[in-house]
Design a protein around this motif. Structure first.
Motif, PDB file in Angstrom:
ATOM      1  N   LEU A  15      26.223  67.022  91.100  1.00  0.00           N
ATOM      2  CA  LEU A  15      25.728  67.149  89.731  1.00  0.00           C
ATOM      3  C   LEU A  15      26.880  66.969  88.755  1.00  0.00           C
ATOM      4  CD1 LEU A  15      23.373  70.255  89.869  1.00  0.00           C
ATOM      5  CD2 LEU A  15      22.721  67.917  89.295  1.00  0.00           C
ATOM      6  N   HIS A  16      26.562  66.385  87.614  1.00  0.00           N
ATOM      7  CA  HIS A  16      27.537  66.296  86.524  1.00  0.00           C
ATOM      8  C   HIS A  16      27.820  67.730  86.081  1.00  0.00           C
ATOM      9  CE1 HIS A  16      29.365  65.332  82.704  1.00  0.00           C
ATOM     10  NE2 HIS A  16      29.412  64.058  83.083  1.00  0.00           N
ATOM     11  N   PRO A  17      29.074  68.073  85.832  1.00  0.00           N
ATOM     12  CA  PRO A  17      29.389  69.460  85.476  1.00  0.00           C
ATOM     13  C   PRO A  17      28.857  69.906  84.122  1.00  0.00           C
ATOM     14  CG  PRO A  17      31.354  68.083  85.357  1.00  0.00           C
ATOM     15  CD  PRO A  17      30.254  67.236  85.940  1.00  0.00           C
ATOM     16  N   GLY A  18      28.478  68.985  83.266  1.00  0.00           N
ATOM     17  CA  GLY A  18      27.969  69.388  81.961  1.00  0.00           C
ATOM     18  C   GLY A  18      27.916  68.224  80.990  1.00  0.00           C
ATOM     19  N   LEU A  19      26.940  67.375  81.158  1.00  0.00           N
ATOM     20  CA  LEU A  19      26.803  66.211  80.288  1.00  0.00           C
ATOM     21  C   LEU A  19      26.435  66.663  78.879  1.00  0.00           C
ATOM     22  CD1 LEU A  19      26.982  63.125  80.621  1.00  0.00           C
ATOM     23  CD2 LEU A  19      24.506  63.103  80.906  1.00  0.00           C
ATOM     24  N   LEU A  20      27.069  66.083  77.883  1.00  0.00           N
ATOM     25  CA  LEU A  20      26.799  66.443  76.491  1.00  0.00           C
ATOM     26  C   LEU A  20      25.341  66.161  76.141  1.00  0.00           C
ATOM     27  CD1 LEU A  20      30.022  65.003  74.821  1.00  0.00           C
ATOM     28  CD2 LEU A  20      29.519  67.394  75.374  1.00  0.00           C
ATOM     29  N   SER A  21      24.760  67.019  75.326  1.00  0.00           N
ATOM     30  CA  SER A  21      23.332  66.890  74.995  1.00  0.00           C
ATOM     31  C   SER A  21      23.024  65.567  74.292  1.00  0.00           C
ATOM     32  CB  SER A  21      22.851  68.070  74.160  1.00  0.00           C
ATOM     33  OG  SER A  21      23.582  68.179  72.972  1.00  0.00           O
ATOM     34  N   ASP A  22      23.939  65.059  73.457  1.00  0.00           N
ATOM     35  CA  ASP A  22      23.711  63.758  72.809  1.00  0.00           C
ATOM     36  C   ASP A  22      23.609  62.647  73.853  1.00  0.00           C
ATOM     37  OD1 ASP A  22      23.726  64.902  70.315  1.00  0.00           O
ATOM     38  OD2 ASP A  22      25.768  64.257  69.811  1.00  0.00           O
TER      39      ASP A  22
END
Length: 143
Positions: A15-22
């Motif tokens: 999993l991506h560790p935290g993709l930006l919401s935009d």
């Protein structure tokens, strides 16, 4: 001897560790579900050629009652919006997107990097990635 009916598992999936919401919103507008006949027993309205050609060892969308292209598209976008994408999502379409539907983890795999098209299938319960996605899905739904 390897059992040909057991699905192959990619241990490199992460999993991506935290993709930006935009970035999640941008990707969700661009991804497109196209399906694959090897994951269908019932062709639904997917318009596949051949319409259905289930292959031994492949999990089927039918097992989680996905028969409509619009529903599959919405699930794909939901997974992207939740940020449940593979670690390579910063610079293009992610190789994998995950979502949970009817208590089963669905994995979508990119078929065409340039077009952002995907096909999907339910993960087997004993696939370690199913546990990872379930935990993260639950955590992100409560945020």
């Amino acid at each position: 001897m390897q059992n040909n009916l057991r699905p192959k598992r990619n241990p490199k999936r992460r999993l991506h560790p935290g993709l930006l919401s935009d970035r999640c919103r941008e990707l969700a507008q661009c991804v497109k579900y196209v399906g694959s006949p090897v994951h269908k027993r019932n062709p639904g309205d997917f318009g596949l050629t051949p319409p259905a050609a289930p292959r031994p060892g492949k999990s089927l969308c039918d097992d989680v009652s996905i028969y409509q292209r619009d529903e599959a598209q919405a699930l794909l976008q939901e997974g992207v919006q939740a940020g449940l994408v593979s670690h390579d999502a910063d610079d293009g379409f992610p190789r994998h997107v995950w979502m949970v539907h009817k208590d089963r983890v669905i994995e979508a795999r990119c078929d065409n990097d340039a077009a952002g098209t995907y096909h999907g299938y339910p993960l087997e319960a004993d696939d370690p990635m199913a546990d990872v996605v379930n935990r993260e899905w639950t955590r992100r739904q409560t945020e």
